[in-house]
Design a protein around this motif. Structure first.
Motif, PDB file in Angstrom:
ATOM      1  N   GLU A  71       2.210  16.782   2.360  1.00 13.71           N
ATOM      2  CA  GLU A  71       3.995  15.995   2.577  1.00 13.71           C
ATOM      3  C   GLU A  71       4.383  15.367   3.935  1.00 13.71           C
ATOM      4  O   GLU A  71       4.548  16.448   4.554  1.00 13.71           O
ATOM      5  N   ALA A  72       5.128  14.558   4.529  1.00 11.79           N
ATOM      6  CA  ALA A  72       5.511  14.326   5.994  1.00 11.79           C
ATOM      7  C   ALA A  72       7.077  13.702   5.505  1.00 11.79           C
ATOM      8  O   ALA A  72       7.613  13.178   5.334  1.00 11.79           O
ATOM      9  N   HIS A  73       7.814  14.674   6.588  1.00 12.39           N
ATOM     10  CA  HIS A  73       9.420  14.424   6.462  1.00 12.39           C
ATOM     11  C   HIS A  73       9.290  13.407   8.359  1.00 12.39           C
ATOM     12  O   HIS A  73       8.690  13.653   8.885  1.00 12.39           O
ATOM     13  N   LEU A  74       9.680  12.445   7.239  1.00 10.99           N
ATOM     14  CA  LEU A  74       9.972  11.770   9.015  1.00 10.99           C
ATOM     15  C   LEU A  74      11.269  10.792   9.319  1.00 10.99           C
ATOM     16  O   LEU A  74      11.861  10.594   8.164  1.00 10.99           O
ATOM     17  N   GLU A  75      11.397  10.776  10.562  1.00  5.95           N
ATOM     18  CA  GLU A  75      12.805  10.803  10.770  1.00  5.95           C
ATOM     19  C   GLU A  75      13.110   9.393  11.571  1.00  5.95           C
ATOM     20  O   GLU A  75      12.207   9.073  12.204  1.00  5.95           O
ATOM     21  N   VAL A  76      13.670   8.108  11.393  1.00  2.00           N
ATOM     22  CA  VAL A  76      13.815   7.097  12.029  1.00  2.00           C
ATOM     23  C   VAL A  76      15.016   6.408  12.448  1.00  2.00           C
ATOM     24  O   VAL A  76      15.490   6.902  12.116  1.00  2.00           O
ATOM     25  N   ARG A  77      14.876   6.354  13.619  1.00  2.00           N
ATOM     26  CA  ARG A  77      16.305   5.958  13.824  1.00  2.00           C
ATOM     27  C   ARG A  77      16.719   4.315  14.722  1.00  2.00           C
ATOM     28  O   ARG A  77      14.694   3.795  15.390  1.00  2.00           O
ATOM     29  N   LYS A  78      17.156   3.190  14.238  1.00  2.00           N
ATOM     30  CA  LYS A  78      16.284   1.911  14.444  1.00  2.00           C
ATOM     31  C   LYS A  78      18.883   1.236  14.868  1.00  2.00           C
ATOM     32  O   LYS A  78      19.513   1.980  14.863  1.00  2.00           O
ATOM     33  N   ASP A  79      18.530  -0.398  15.651  1.00  2.00           N
ATOM     34  CA  ASP A  79      19.609  -0.913  15.017  1.00  2.00           C
ATOM     35  C   ASP A  79      20.174  -1.253  13.527  1.00  2.00           C
ATOM     36  O   ASP A  79      18.831  -1.412  12.449  1.00  2.00           O
ATOM     37  N   ARG A  80      20.840  -1.355  12.838  1.00  2.00           N
ATOM     38  CA  ARG A  80      21.661  -1.344  12.116  1.00  2.00           C
ATOM     39  C   ARG A  80      21.181  -2.631  11.313  1.00  2.00           C
ATOM     40  O   ARG A  80      20.933  -2.870  10.210  1.00  2.00           O
ATOM     41  N   ASP A  81      20.815  -3.417  11.746  1.00  2.00           N
ATOM     42  CA  ASP A  81      19.629  -5.090  10.920  1.00  2.00           C
ATOM     43  C   ASP A  81      18.467  -4.647  11.209  1.00  2.00           C
ATOM     44  O   ASP A  81      18.122  -6.128  10.930  1.00  2.00           O
ATOM     45  N   ALA A  82      18.007  -4.164  11.804  1.00  2.00           N
ATOM     46  CA  ALA A  82      16.373  -3.635  11.995  1.00  2.00           C
ATOM     47  C   ALA A  82      15.753  -3.205  10.600  1.00  2.00           C
ATOM     48  O   ALA A  82      15.992  -2.545  10.027  1.00  2.00           O
ATOM     49  N   SER A  83      14.543  -3.606  10.636  1.00  2.00           N
ATOM     50  CA  SER A  83      13.833  -3.837   9.782  1.00  2.00           C
ATOM     51  C   SER A  83      12.136  -3.771  10.293  1.00  2.00           C
ATOM     52  O   SER A  83      11.823  -4.741  11.129  1.00  2.00           O
ATOM     53  N   GLY A  84      11.406  -2.853   9.212  1.00  2.00           N
ATOM     54  CA  GLY A  84       9.871  -2.790   9.531  1.00  2.00           C
ATOM     55  C   GLY A  84       9.280  -1.285   8.799  1.00  2.00           C
ATOM     56  O   GLY A  84       9.485  -1.573   8.126  1.00  2.00           O
ATOM     57  N   SER A  85       8.178  -0.612   9.957  1.00  2.00           N
ATOM     58  CA  SER A  85       7.928  -0.055   9.498  1.00  2.00           C
ATOM     59  C   SER A  85       7.170   1.558  10.438  1.00  2.00           C
ATOM     60  O   SER A  85       6.841   0.898  11.456  1.00  2.00           O
ATOM     61  N   CYS A  86       7.217   2.241   9.789  1.00  3.21           N
ATOM     62  CA  CYS A  86       6.491   3.369  10.694  1.00  3.21           C
ATOM     63  C   CYS A  86       4.857   3.486   9.957  1.00  3.21           C
ATOM     64  O   CYS A  86       5.190   3.508   9.021  1.00  3.21           O
ATOM     65  N   THR A  87       4.075   3.859  10.535  1.00  2.94           N
ATOM     66  CA  THR A  87       2.415   4.437   9.950  1.00  2.94           C
ATOM     67  C   THR A  87       2.023   5.520  10.243  1.00  2.94           C
ATOM     68  O   THR A  87       2.408   6.415  11.758  1.00  2.94           O
ATOM     69  N   LEU A  88       1.922   6.470   9.523  1.00  3.00           N
ATOM     70  CA  LEU A  88       1.208   8.248   9.727  1.00  3.00           C
ATOM     71  C   LEU A  88      -0.091   8.361   9.304  1.00  3.00           C
ATOM     72  O   LEU A  88      -0.423   7.490   8.440  1.00  3.00           O
ATOM     73  N   ARG A  89      -0.673   8.892   9.994  1.00  2.00           N
ATOM     74  CA  ARG A  89      -1.856   9.116   9.765  1.00  2.00           C
ATOM     75  C   ARG A  89      -2.371  10.993   9.872  1.00  2.00           C
ATOM     76  O   ARG A  89      -1.593  11.742  10.097  1.00  2.00           O
ATOM     77  N   SER A  90      -3.182  11.240   8.121  1.00  2.00           N
ATOM     78  CA  SER A  90      -4.124  12.597   8.290  1.00  2.00           C
ATOM     79  C   SER A  90      -4.617  12.486   8.567  1.00  2.00           C
ATOM     80  O   SER A  90      -5.864  12.190   8.532  1.00  2.00           O
TER      81      SER A  90
END
Length: 135
Positions: A71-90
């Motif tokens: 289980e991973a706790h991820l925090e993302v900060r971005k522009d209001r109109d931005a979309s995308g993805s973050c990649t996690l690996r174990s």
């Protein structure tokens, strides 16, 4: 008796002082031009690196739930109109990758705080944020 020369042999000890001064000026100009180009290039790269980073993420913590889940706790900060993805690996104890997950997010909001579950192929000892990209 042998004849004694009064002047030095031509070309034996390098160029005359005039030629050296001209070469020095030429090299100095070349150094200034190349140095200026390097400063401009670094400034351009730095500007675009900072401006184009509309998404950044941080892995707050992770917890091994079982031998096949983290289980991973991820925090993302971005522009209001931005979309995308973050990649996690174990990673396993041998530093081999045992799990990977892409977390997608859409426009709206400037901060996303999410807890995600990563399925693993064997017991994971660490989890890391590989990176975040915007679409």
């Amino acid at each position: 008796m042998a004849a004694v020369r009064e002047e030095l042999p031509a070309g034996r000890y390098g160029r005359s002082g005039d030629g050296d001064a001209r070469a020095d000026r030429r090299l100095r100009r070349l150094g200034v031009v190349l140095g200026g180009a390097l400063v401009v290039l670094l400034g351009w790269y730095g500007y675009h690196y900072v401006i184009d980073r509309s998404v950044s993420g941080e892995l707050i913590k992770f917890k091994r739930i079982s031998a096949t889940e983290v289980e991973a706790h991820l925090e993302v900060r971005k522009d209001r109109d931005a979309s995308g993805s973050c990649t996690l690996r174990s990673l396993a104890e041998s530093f081999g990758e045992v799990g990977r997950k892409d977390v997608r997010f859409g426009p709206g909001g400037t901060r996303i705080d999410e807890v995600v579950t990563i399925r693993t192929t064997e017991s994971a000892t660490s989890t890391e944020l590989v990176g975040c990209t915007s679409d």
